[in-house]
Design a protein around this motif. Structure first.
Motif, short mmCIF file in Angstrom:
data_model
loop_
_atom_site.label_atom_id
_atom_site.label_comp_id
_atom_site.label_asym_id
_atom_site.label_seq_id
_atom_site.Cartn_x
_atom_site.Cartn_y
_atom_site.Cartn_z
N GLN A 161 0.86 -1.19 0.00
CA GLN A 161 0.00 0.00 0.00
C GLN A 161 0.89 1.24 0.00
OE1 GLN A 161 -2.62 2.19 3.29
NE2 GLN A 161 -3.48 0.18 2.84
N VAL A 162 0.75 2.06 -1.03
CA VAL A 162 1.63 3.21 -1.20
C VAL A 162 0.83 4.43 -1.63
CG1 VAL A 162 3.60 1.76 -1.86
CG2 VAL A 162 2.10 2.68 -3.64
N GLU A 163 1.47 5.60 -1.52
CA GLU A 163 0.86 6.80 -2.09
C GLU A 163 0.89 6.65 -3.61
OE1 GLU A 163 1.37 11.65 -2.41
OE2 GLU A 163 2.53 10.56 -0.88
N PHE A 164 -0.27 6.78 -4.23
CA PHE A 164 -0.38 6.53 -5.67
C PHE A 164 -1.59 7.29 -6.19
CE2 PHE A 164 -1.27 4.16 -9.54
CZ PHE A 164 -0.04 3.65 -9.95
N HIS A 165 -1.36 8.18 -7.11
CA HIS A 165 -2.43 8.98 -7.74
C HIS A 165 -1.83 9.60 -9.00
CE1 HIS A 165 -0.32 12.35 -5.77
NE2 HIS A 165 -0.42 11.66 -4.64
N PRO A 166 -2.61 10.25 -9.85
CA PRO A 166 -2.06 10.72 -11.11
C PRO A 166 -0.83 11.63 -10.99
CG PRO A 166 -4.43 10.70 -11.26
CD PRO A 166 -4.09 10.36 -9.84
N GLU A 167 -0.72 12.44 -9.95
CA GLU A 167 0.47 13.28 -9.80
C GLU A 167 1.66 12.50 -9.24
OE1 GLU A 167 -0.90 17.92 -9.50
OE2 GLU A 167 -0.28 16.93 -7.66
N LEU A 168 1.40 11.30 -8.74
CA LEU A 168 2.48 10.43 -8.28
C LEU A 168 2.22 9.03 -8.86
CD1 LEU A 168 5.09 10.36 -6.54
CD2 LEU A 168 3.69 9.40 -4.71
N TYR A 169 2.33 8.96 -10.17
CA TYR A 169 2.09 7.71 -10.89
C TYR A 169 3.40 6.91 -10.86
CZ TYR A 169 1.23 4.63 -14.95
OH TYR A 169 1.10 3.55 -15.79
N GLN A 170 3.50 6.04 -9.83
CA GLN A 170 4.74 5.28 -9.62
C GLN A 170 4.75 4.03 -10.52
OE1 GLN A 170 6.53 5.37 -5.61
NE2 GLN A 170 4.47 5.76 -4.85
N LYS A 171 4.94 4.29 -11.80
CA LYS A 171 4.83 3.20 -12.79
C LYS A 171 5.88 2.11 -12.58
CE LYS A 171 4.22 2.22 -17.69
NZ LYS A 171 4.98 0.96 -17.62
N TYR A 195 -5.89 18.48 -7.53
CA TYR A 195 -5.83 18.77 -8.97
C TYR A 195 -7.11 18.34 -9.70
CZ TYR A 195 -4.16 13.96 -8.59
OH TYR A 195 -4.03 12.63 -8.27
N PHE A 196 -8.24 18.47 -9.02
CA PHE A 196 -9.52 18.12 -9.64
C PHE A 196 -9.84 19.02 -10.83
CE2 PHE A 196 -11.77 16.01 -5.75
CZ PHE A 196 -10.83 15.00 -5.77
N ASP A 197 -9.18 20.19 -10.89
CA ASP A 197 -9.48 21.13 -11.98
C ASP A 197 -8.61 20.90 -13.21
OD1 ASP A 197 -7.14 21.94 -10.82
OD2 ASP A 197 -7.66 24.07 -10.71
N ALA A 198 -7.82 19.83 -13.23
CA ALA A 198 -7.02 19.52 -14.41
C ALA A 198 -7.94 19.36 -15.62
CB ALA A 198 -6.21 18.25 -14.19
N ASP A 257 -2.24 9.55 -17.10
CA ASP A 257 -0.87 9.19 -16.70
C ASP A 257 0.06 10.39 -16.80
OD1 ASP A 257 -1.86 6.59 -16.61
OD2 ASP A 257 -0.75 5.88 -18.37
N ALA A 258 -0.16 11.22 -17.82
CA ALA A 258 0.73 12.35 -18.10
C ALA A 258 0.62 13.47 -17.07
CB ALA A 258 0.46 12.90 -19.50
N LEU A 259 -0.34 13.37 -16.13
CA LEU A 259 -0.43 14.35 -15.04
C LEU A 259 0.68 14.14 -14.00
CD1 LEU A 259 -4.30 14.34 -14.38
CD2 LEU A 259 -2.96 16.14 -15.51
N HIS A 260 1.41 13.04 -14.14
CA HIS A 260 2.48 12.71 -13.19
C HIS A 260 3.50 13.84 -13.08
CE1 HIS A 260 5.54 10.51 -11.04
NE2 HIS A 260 6.40 10.67 -12.04
N LYS A 261 3.77 14.23 -11.82
CA LYS A 261 4.77 15.27 -11.53
C LYS A 261 5.78 14.79 -10.50
CE LYS A 261 1.56 19.16 -12.21
NZ LYS A 261 0.90 20.28 -11.49
N ASN A 262 5.66 13.53 -10.08
CA ASN A 262 6.49 12.99 -9.01
C ASN A 262 6.34 13.82 -7.73
OD1 ASN A 262 8.18 10.91 -8.12
ND2 ASN A 262 10.02 12.16 -8.38
N GLU A 263 5.13 14.29 -7.49
CA GLU A 263 4.85 15.12 -6.31
C GLU A 263 4.08 14.30 -5.28
OE1 GLU A 263 3.05 18.87 -7.11
OE2 GLU A 263 4.72 19.56 -8.35
#
Length: 276
Positions: A161-171, A195-198, A257-263
């Motif tokens: 179980q990890v932090e995982f969402h489009p801005e942190l897409y740990q592919k 980032y719901f307003d993306a 996927d492209a919303l990934h910012k490693n944040e």
């Protein structure tokens, strides 16, 4: 397709794809009512932790519900200052007592405490072999933590179980886990709404008549990631579960996927203050 839809873990155990997270819910009527309403909506997967200090409330809500125990999937976690072999065995018994349960479906190491998580894992293996747990796993483990754990583990973690969402897409981590047969699960799957307003999320929300939050949660499911969105509001719980009547195409998935910012919202596991 519904809240009973499940993934199958490496040991054959069924784990519901959508659960309720209860982080930062007070150990009083808040968590009791939240769990009760989620169970009423149809949730069968509840995720708590020793650190959340609300296991009693979760247990009370489960006890007061009319749902048979074998229809529920209950997860809790051993905290950092409880790690070590004997300490973990004791921590497990405390959690079980607070939850008023005879067994747990999933027990997780909350963070990879350096110098301790391997002994902690040995304790989880013993509890699993003794039949007190249906599955064991870890949280916040990067590839190198998993490699170290697997060097002399008897049982492989069934969940990470990890932090995982489009801005942190740990592919890379996701690919590694699937290659090893470890189910990935996301905490804070909505990225706490930052980032719901993306634009892409708004566009897809209109196309599929869903909210941006539902688009994000569906993105997780289509990446085969289990999710535990937190909400104490019954209508929001329903919304977070209304994900099974649409499918995004590959192009749409890649745009998310492209919303990934490693944040990150939380700490990086290698920068966590394990002494604090």
């Amino acid at each position: 397709m519904s809240l009973t839809e499940a993934v199958t873990l490496a040991n054959g155990l069924k784990m519901p794809k959508v659960g309720l997270g209860v982080y930062k819910m007070e150990n009083d009527e808040e968590v009791i009512n939240a769990v009760k309403s989620a169970l009423d909506v149809g949730y069968r997967h509840i995720d708590t932790a020793s650190f959340y200090d609300n296991e009693e409330g979760v247990g009370k809500a489960i006890k007061e519900s009319s749902i048979p125990r074998d229809e529920l999937f209950v997860t809790t976690k051993v905290w950092n200052d409880e790690q070590g072999y004997e300490e973990t065995l004791q921590a497990f018994e405390r959690s079980l007592k607070k939850l008023e349960l005879d067994y747990l479906d999933l027990y997780l190491i909350h963070w990879p405490v350096p110098g301790k998580f391997k002994d902690t894992w040995k304790a989880l293996e013993k509890l699993y072999q003794d039949g007190k747990l249906k599955a064991i796993g870890v949280c916040n483990f990067m590839e190198h933590h998993l490699e170290e754990l697997l060097e002399d583990a008897v049982e492989k973690p069934m969940v990470n179980q990890v932090e995982f969402h489009p801005e942190l897409y740990q592919k890379d981590l996701a690919d590694y886990c699937y290659q090893k047969g470890i189910q990935l699960e996301a905490w804070a799957p909505l990225g706490r709404g930052r980032y719901f307003d993306a634009a892409i999320l708004k566009q897809l929300a209109v196309k599929y008549d869903k909210t941006p939050a539902q688009i994000i949660l569906r993105w997780h499911l289509q990446h085969d990631v289990v999710i535990i969105p937190k909400s104490s509001n019954k209508e929001r719980q329903k919304e977070n579960a209304d994900l099974f009547d649409f499918d995004m195409n590959d192009d749409e998935m890649k745009k998310i996927d492209a919303l990934h910012k490693n944040e990150r919202i939380g700490k990086h596991p290698d920068e966590f203050d394990y002494e604090g």
